[in-house]
Design an enzyme around this catalytic site. Structure first.
Site, PDB file in Angstrom:
ATOM      1  N   SER A  59       0.838  -1.201   0.000  1.00  0.00           N
ATOM      2  CA  SER A  59       0.000   0.000   0.000  1.00  0.00           C
ATOM      3  C   SER A  59       0.878   1.258   0.000  1.00  0.00           C
ATOM      4  CB  SER A  59      -0.908  -0.005   1.230  1.00  0.00           C
ATOM      5  OG  SER A  59      -0.126  -0.130   2.403  1.00  0.00           O
ATOM      6  N   ASP A  79       5.247 -10.825   3.923  1.00  0.00           N
ATOM      7  CA  ASP A  79       4.682 -10.496   5.225  1.00  0.00           C
ATOM      8  C   ASP A  79       3.183 -10.792   5.117  1.00  0.00           C
ATOM      9  OD1 ASP A  79       3.973  -9.520   7.679  1.00  0.00           O
ATOM     10  OD2 ASP A  79       4.520  -7.430   7.279  1.00  0.00           O
ATOM     11  N   THR A 139       7.362 -13.471   7.376  1.00  0.00           N
ATOM     12  CA  THR A 139       7.582 -12.638   8.568  1.00  0.00           C
ATOM     13  C   THR A 139       6.251 -12.367   9.290  1.00  0.00           C
ATOM     14  OG1 THR A 139       7.389 -10.582   7.299  1.00  0.00           O
ATOM     15  CG2 THR A 139       9.605 -11.530   7.524  1.00  0.00           C
ATOM     16  N   PHE A 164      -0.226 -13.670  16.008  1.00  0.00           N
ATOM     17  CA  PHE A 164      -1.582 -13.999  15.581  1.00  0.00           C
ATOM     18  C   PHE A 164      -1.567 -14.637  14.191  1.00  0.00           C
ATOM     19  CE2 PHE A 164      -5.661 -12.318  13.623  1.00  0.00           C
ATOM     20  CZ  PHE A 164      -6.485 -13.243  14.253  1.00  0.00           C
ATOM     21  N   THR A 186       7.912 -12.077  14.059  1.00  0.00           N
ATOM     22  CA  THR A 186       8.483 -10.766  14.415  1.00  0.00           C
ATOM     23  C   THR A 186       8.106 -10.299  15.810  1.00  0.00           C
ATOM     24  OG1 THR A 186       6.621  -9.735  13.253  1.00  0.00           O
ATOM     25  CG2 THR A 186       8.690  -9.974  12.028  1.00  0.00           C
ATOM     26  N   PRO A 224       5.972   1.474  25.556  1.00  0.00           N
ATOM     27  CA  PRO A 224       4.554   1.727  25.860  1.00  0.00           C
ATOM     28  C   PRO A 224       3.907   2.734  24.901  1.00  0.00           C
ATOM     29  CG  PRO A 224       5.952   2.960  27.367  1.00  0.00           C
ATOM     30  CD  PRO A 224       6.876   2.177  26.481  1.00  0.00           C
ATOM     31  N   THR A 259       5.427  -0.222  11.441  1.00  0.00           N
ATOM     32  CA  THR A 259       6.619  -0.903  11.959  1.00  0.00           C
ATOM     33  C   THR A 259       6.780  -2.302  11.371  1.00  0.00           C
ATOM     34  OG1 THR A 259       5.342  -1.577  13.885  1.00  0.00           O
ATOM     35  CG2 THR A 259       6.710   0.379  14.120  1.00  0.00           C
ATOM     36  N   ASP A 313       5.833  -3.310   8.379  1.00  0.00           N
ATOM     37  CA  ASP A 313       6.301  -3.139   6.994  1.00  0.00           C
ATOM     38  C   ASP A 313       7.797  -2.802   6.978  1.00  0.00           C
ATOM     39  OD1 ASP A 313       3.555  -3.366   6.252  1.00  0.00           O
ATOM     40  OD2 ASP A 313       3.290  -1.232   6.656  1.00  0.00           O
TER      41      ASP A 313
END
Length: 354
Positions: A63, A164, A195, A199, A233, A266, A272, A274
């Site tokens: 994208s 990815d 990568t 989940f 990752t 935090p 990140t 990508d």
């Protein structure tokens, strides 16, 4: 273009000496044809082939946002800094990422992607050392990406496909559910390197990951399906954030596996994943037999960039935990080009996956 005056001069000479024999005018015609044919044939070499670099040429299908850094905006510049030629195809073009209150833009469909590939092919421009893909939102587009993989491998059988498999995070899908089986059954078998996050690796393998051992077993399942390199990752295990990497150098043999402990920051950042995949492509190509070192450098770059991003938001008087943050990519280019390897890989032993 240089030959045209020569032809013109020759024709003028033919007119001046109109008493010349027919044979001389026919030789003039032959010369003219030969020159025009040569000018039509004279194509400049594709320099990435004629003078190959130590890195390579990457086709990146991801994208694109006008403002901010996700997808190709997050991946192209770092790869260029690491010395790669990168040719981006923007699967979407949005004003900004979809986490903002509104966004506008266009979505590329599978036929439009094929048109671009045909245009490259028509000019013999389809030679790539790497293909990189990130977020893909529809089955039809993913099916065309699979055709692209096949097409690129007919030109370069050694093509490295870094995928990815962006499907979701923290238990939440953000692609249509039927995309999962396409990734599992068709994409994983043709990928060279995967990568996924925690989940995504659970979706691809059916393994619920609650320990390092589970993570390693999931990598083994993926190796059996196709890719020789797998990097999970981000894994949240017993309040620790880990990267687990696995490199199966010989099919059927136990892979080399390792972990890197990553400090939790935090805040929530966009782009990140990508960026991490682009860095893993860049460094693992420079160190093809040392996925540990490639991962150390990628993690170290990313952590330096995230710390800078956090510090800059705080300096601007913004509370970083109250929103997702745009990464400071341009300001971190030294950390991308020459990272300090501050995060070290710890090897697992082959004997057991515990």
């Amino acid at each position: 273009m240089e030959q045209l005056p020569v032809v013109r001069r020759h024709l003028q000479l033919g007119l001046l000496f109109s008493s010349s024999t027919t044979s001389s005018s026919s030789s003039s015609f032959r010369l003219s044809r030969r020159l025009s044919r040569r000018s039509a044939m004279a194509r400049p070499p594709i320099l990435s082939l004629a003078l190959p670099s130590e890195t390579g040429r990457v086709l990146s299908i991801q994208s694109h946002t006008v403002q901010g850094y996700v997808g190709n905006k997050s991946a192209v510049f770092p790869l260029q800094l690491l010395g790669y030629d990168v040719d981006p195809i923007n699967s979407v073009q949005f004003s900004n990422h979809t986490g903002y209150p509104t966004f506008r833009g266009q979505v590329l469909d599978g036929q439009q992607l094929l048109d671009l590939i045909e245009g490259l092919a028509a000019n013999d421009l389809l030679y790539y050392t790497h293909l990189l893909t990130g977020y893909i939102g529809s089955i039809s587009f993913l099916d065309v990406v699979l055709q692209v993989v096949e097409r690129l491998r007919t030109v370069n059988p050694g093509l490295v496909y870094v995928c990815d498999p962006v499907m979701g995070d923290e238990g939440k899908l953000y692609v249509p559910p039927n995309l999962v089986s396409v990734y599992r059954e068709k994409v994983v078998p043709v990928a060279s390197m995967l990568t996924p996050n925690q989940f995504e690796v659970e979706l691809l393998t059916g393994v619920r990951i609650t320990s390092e051992s589970d993570g390693r077993e999931a990598c083994n399942i993926l190796h059996a399906a196709g890719p020789s390199k797998v990097v999970i990752t981000s894994l949240n295990i017993t309040d620790k954030l880990l990267l687990i990497g696995s490199h199966q150098k010989v099919k059927g043999q136990p892979p080399k596996q390792f972990k890197i402990v990553i400090p939790k920051i935090p805040a929530y950042f966009t782009g990140t994943g990508d960026l991490m995949t682009a860095l893993l492509l860049g460094w693992s190509n420079k160190y093809p037999d040392n996925l540990e070192k490639a991962s150390e450098l990628a993690v170290s770059s990313l952590q330096a960039l995230l710390r800078r991003t956090l510090a800059d938001y705080k300096a601007a008087g913004f509370e970083p935990q109250s929103s997702s943050l745009e990464i400071r990519l341009i300001q971190s280019q030294d950390d991308i080009r020459n990272p300090q390897a501050n995060f070290k890989a710890e090897s697992f032993h082959h004997s057991s996956s515990s």
